[in-house]
Design a protein around this motif. Structure first.
Motif, PDB file in Angstrom:
ATOM      1  N   LEU A   5       0.800  -1.232   0.000  1.00 28.07           N
ATOM      2  CA  LEU A   5       0.000   0.000   0.000  1.00 28.07           C
ATOM      3  C   LEU A   5       0.837   1.288   0.000  1.00 28.07           C
ATOM      4  O   LEU A   5       0.360   2.336   0.449  1.00 28.07           O
ATOM      5  N   HIS A   6       2.076   1.230  -0.504  1.00 28.90           N
ATOM      6  CA  HIS A   6       2.891   2.462  -0.481  1.00 28.90           C
ATOM      7  C   HIS A   6       3.942   2.384  -1.592  1.00 28.90           C
ATOM      8  O   HIS A   6       4.951   1.696  -1.451  1.00 28.90           O
ATOM      9  N   THR A   7       3.689   3.094  -2.708  1.00 27.78           N
ATOM     10  CA  THR A   7       4.632   3.114  -3.838  1.00 27.78           C
ATOM     11  C   THR A   7       4.641   4.514  -4.474  1.00 27.78           C
ATOM     12  O   THR A   7       3.692   5.277  -4.339  1.00 27.78           O
ATOM     13  N   HIS A   8       5.741   4.805  -5.170  1.00 30.18           N
ATOM     14  CA  HIS A   8       5.890   6.104  -5.832  1.00 30.18           C
ATOM     15  C   HIS A   8       6.226   5.948  -7.315  1.00 30.18           C
ATOM     16  O   HIS A   8       6.977   5.051  -7.697  1.00 30.18           O
ATOM     17  N   SER A   9       5.697   6.850  -8.116  1.00 30.75           N
ATOM     18  CA  SER A   9       5.998   6.900  -9.556  1.00 30.75           C
ATOM     19  C   SER A   9       6.747   8.212  -9.845  1.00 30.75           C
ATOM     20  O   SER A   9       6.987   9.015  -8.932  1.00 30.75           O
ATOM     21  N   ASP A  37       1.892   8.737  -4.462  1.00 28.09           N
ATOM     22  CA  ASP A  37       2.908   9.740  -4.753  1.00 28.09           C
ATOM     23  C   ASP A  37       2.866  10.875  -3.734  1.00 28.09           C
ATOM     24  O   ASP A  37       1.828  11.173  -3.148  1.00 28.09           O
ATOM     25  N   HIS A  38       4.021  11.524  -3.559  1.00 28.00           N
ATOM     26  CA  HIS A  38       4.117  12.645  -2.627  1.00 28.00           C
ATOM     27  C   HIS A  38       3.302  13.834  -3.147  1.00 28.00           C
ATOM     28  O   HIS A  38       3.558  14.343  -4.250  1.00 28.00           O
ATOM     29  N   ASP A  39       2.344  14.286  -2.355  1.00 29.21           N
ATOM     30  CA  ASP A  39       1.646  15.563  -2.575  1.00 29.21           C
ATOM     31  C   ASP A  39       0.993  15.723  -3.946  1.00 29.21           C
ATOM     32  O   ASP A  39       0.772  16.855  -4.394  1.00 29.21           O
ATOM     33  N   ILE A  62      -2.181   8.640  -1.656  1.00 26.04           N
ATOM     34  CA  ILE A  62      -1.276   9.791  -1.705  1.00 26.04           C
ATOM     35  C   ILE A  62      -0.437   9.757  -0.432  1.00 26.04           C
ATOM     36  O   ILE A  62      -0.856   9.168   0.573  1.00 26.04           O
ATOM     37  N   GLU A  63       0.767  10.329  -0.473  1.00 20.01           N
ATOM     38  CA  GLU A  63       1.574  10.516   0.743  1.00 20.01           C
ATOM     39  C   GLU A  63       1.820  12.009   0.876  1.00 20.01           C
ATOM     40  O   GLU A  63       2.487  12.612   0.034  1.00 20.01           O
ATOM     41  N   VAL A  64       1.267  12.587   1.915  1.00 17.23           N
ATOM     42  CA  VAL A  64       1.310  14.037   2.080  1.00 17.23           C
ATOM     43  C   VAL A  64       2.401  14.420   3.078  1.00 17.23           C
ATOM     44  O   VAL A  64       2.472  13.875   4.183  1.00 17.23           O
ATOM     45  N   SER A 245       6.174  -1.388   1.046  1.00 16.78           N
ATOM     46  CA  SER A 245       7.559  -1.300   0.565  1.00 16.78           C
ATOM     47  C   SER A 245       8.097   0.123   0.481  1.00 16.78           C
ATOM     48  O   SER A 245       9.283   0.349   0.631  1.00 16.78           O
ATOM     49  N   ASP A 246       7.232   1.100   0.190  1.00 23.51           N
ATOM     50  CA  ASP A 246       7.693   2.472  -0.112  1.00 23.51           C
ATOM     51  C   ASP A 246       8.612   2.432  -1.345  1.00 23.51           C
ATOM     52  O   ASP A 246       9.669   3.073  -1.384  1.00 23.51           O
ATOM     53  N   TYR A 247       8.166   1.678  -2.325  1.00 21.94           N
ATOM     54  CA  TYR A 247       8.913   1.485  -3.584  1.00 21.94           C
ATOM     55  C   TYR A 247       9.082   2.810  -4.333  1.00 21.94           C
ATOM     56  O   TYR A 247       8.140   3.603  -4.427  1.00 21.94           O
ATOM     57  N   HIS A 248      10.314   3.049  -4.843  1.00 25.52           N
ATOM     58  CA  HIS A 248      10.608   4.256  -5.638  1.00 25.52           C
ATOM     59  C   HIS A 248      11.236   3.879  -6.980  1.00 25.52           C
ATOM     60  O   HIS A 248      12.047   4.647  -7.517  1.00 25.52           O
ATOM     61  N   GLY A 249      10.925   2.695  -7.526  1.00 21.46           N
ATOM     62  CA  GLY A 249      11.585   2.258  -8.756  1.00 21.46           C
ATOM     63  C   GLY A 249      13.071   2.101  -8.510  1.00 21.46           C
ATOM     64  O   GLY A 249      13.488   1.539  -7.479  1.00 21.46           O
TER      65      GLY A 249
HETATM   66 FE    FE Z   1       6.975   7.156   0.498  1.00 19.96          FE
END
Ligand code: FE
Ligand code: AMP
Ligand code: ZN
Ligand code: FE
Length: 274
Positions: A5-9, A37-39, A62-64, A245-249
């Motif tokens: 439940l936590h990934t970024h593109s 994604d952040h904000d 979203i991650e704010v 995971s807080d995946y960031h590629g």
């Molecule tokens: Fe994150």
């Protein structure tokens, strides 16, 4: 069921498109994935479309970036309403402040290292939210550092002389804004003290009173001791216990599915969706 439940593109500081994050989640064998994604919510539509097309369950999120008396706090929120005026204005203010802040940091770093705003702009390419990782990428491209991590360990660290903070909403306000709009707020990596100061148990209690629904317990940046402590806090405050995971590629070592959320926890989050 494997749920991350936590990934970024690259809408923020990940390195893949929203659709590619979803495809990667499918390849990694996940059954449910959230994009957070952040904000920015700019990637959610593409991600949802791709998820529907390939048949993986998608949770929009979203991650704010928030603050609590000067301490940086990251708040995840699931099923945010992309047209809710309070959410939209909160995020617009933060994204605008992040641009000014990035320019200030680039001016400071650029006085001592080969770094220009144009180079950072090139590396932030399609991003809706600009962050320190984009500055890191420009420094890596200029040959100053070998990796994003190395840049973060030196000039970009929170305690570095080059660090500049940016406006971020007070976390209790953000929690109320999300709850009032029907979204489900979860405290991201509450014990990640490698990035700076973290909030006390008393603050987590105030966050729960403001409407916080869950806390992320299983996260790469938490030690076993912290996981135990946070699991007990979740139990005591009746907060949903999640992991991700807080995946960031390619931007971080974090691998999709390296930490996961239980199906029961996801159901508990879903039940509180407005
Ligand atoms: Fe994150
Ligand atoms: P910012 O939001 O601009 O202050 O930058 C912080 C973001 O950079 C966080 O969301 C992290 O995902 C990312 N970050 C923090 N530390 C590192 C690191 N060591 N390597 C790569 N990315 C990092
Ligand atoms: Zn990030
Ligand atoms: Fe975070």
């Amino acid at each position: 069921m494997r749920i991350d439940l936590h990934t970024h593109s690259y809408v923020s500081d990940g390195t893949q498109s929203p659709s590619d994050v979803i495809r990667a989640a499918d390849v990694a064998g996940l059954d449910v994935v959230a994009l957070t994604d952040h904000d920015s919510m700019a990637g959610l539509e593409d991600a949802a479309e791709t998820a529907a097309a390939i048949g993986i369950n998608f949770v929009p999120g979203i991650e704010v970036s928030c603050t609590h008396h000067g301490i940086s706090v990251h708040l995840l929120a699931y099923w945010p309403d992309p047209s809710h005026p309070d959410i939209v204005s909160m995020l617009e203010r933060t994204r605008a402040a992040r641009i000014d802040r990035a320019r200030e940091m680039v001016a400071l770093v650029g006085a001592d290292y080969p770094l220009t705003w144009d180079a950072v702009a090139e590396h932030s390419g399609d991003a809706d939210t600009i962050g320190r990782p984009h500055i890191a990428d420009a420094l890596v491209a200029a040959g100053v550092f070998a990796t994003r991590d190395d840049a973060f360990n030196e000039v970009l660290a929170g305690n570095s002389a080059y660090y500049v903070p940016h406006y971020a909403p007070p976390v209790l306000d953000a929690i109320r804004t999300f709850r009032n709009s029907g979204a489900v707020p979860v405290f991201a990596h509450p014990g990640a003290d490698g990035r700076g100061r973290v909030v006390s148990t008393e603050v987590i209690t105030s966050m729960a009173r403001a409407g916080l629904v869950g806390i992320e317990v299983e996260h790469r940046d938490h030690s076993e001791v912290q996981r135990g402590r946070l699991a007990r806090i979740a139990e005591r405050l009746d907060l949903v216990h999640t992991g991700a995971s807080d995946y960031h590629g390619a931007g971080k070592l974090n691998q999709l599915g390296e930490n996961v959320t239980s199906p029961a926890a996801l159901e508990a989050l879903q039940a509180l969706r407005g």
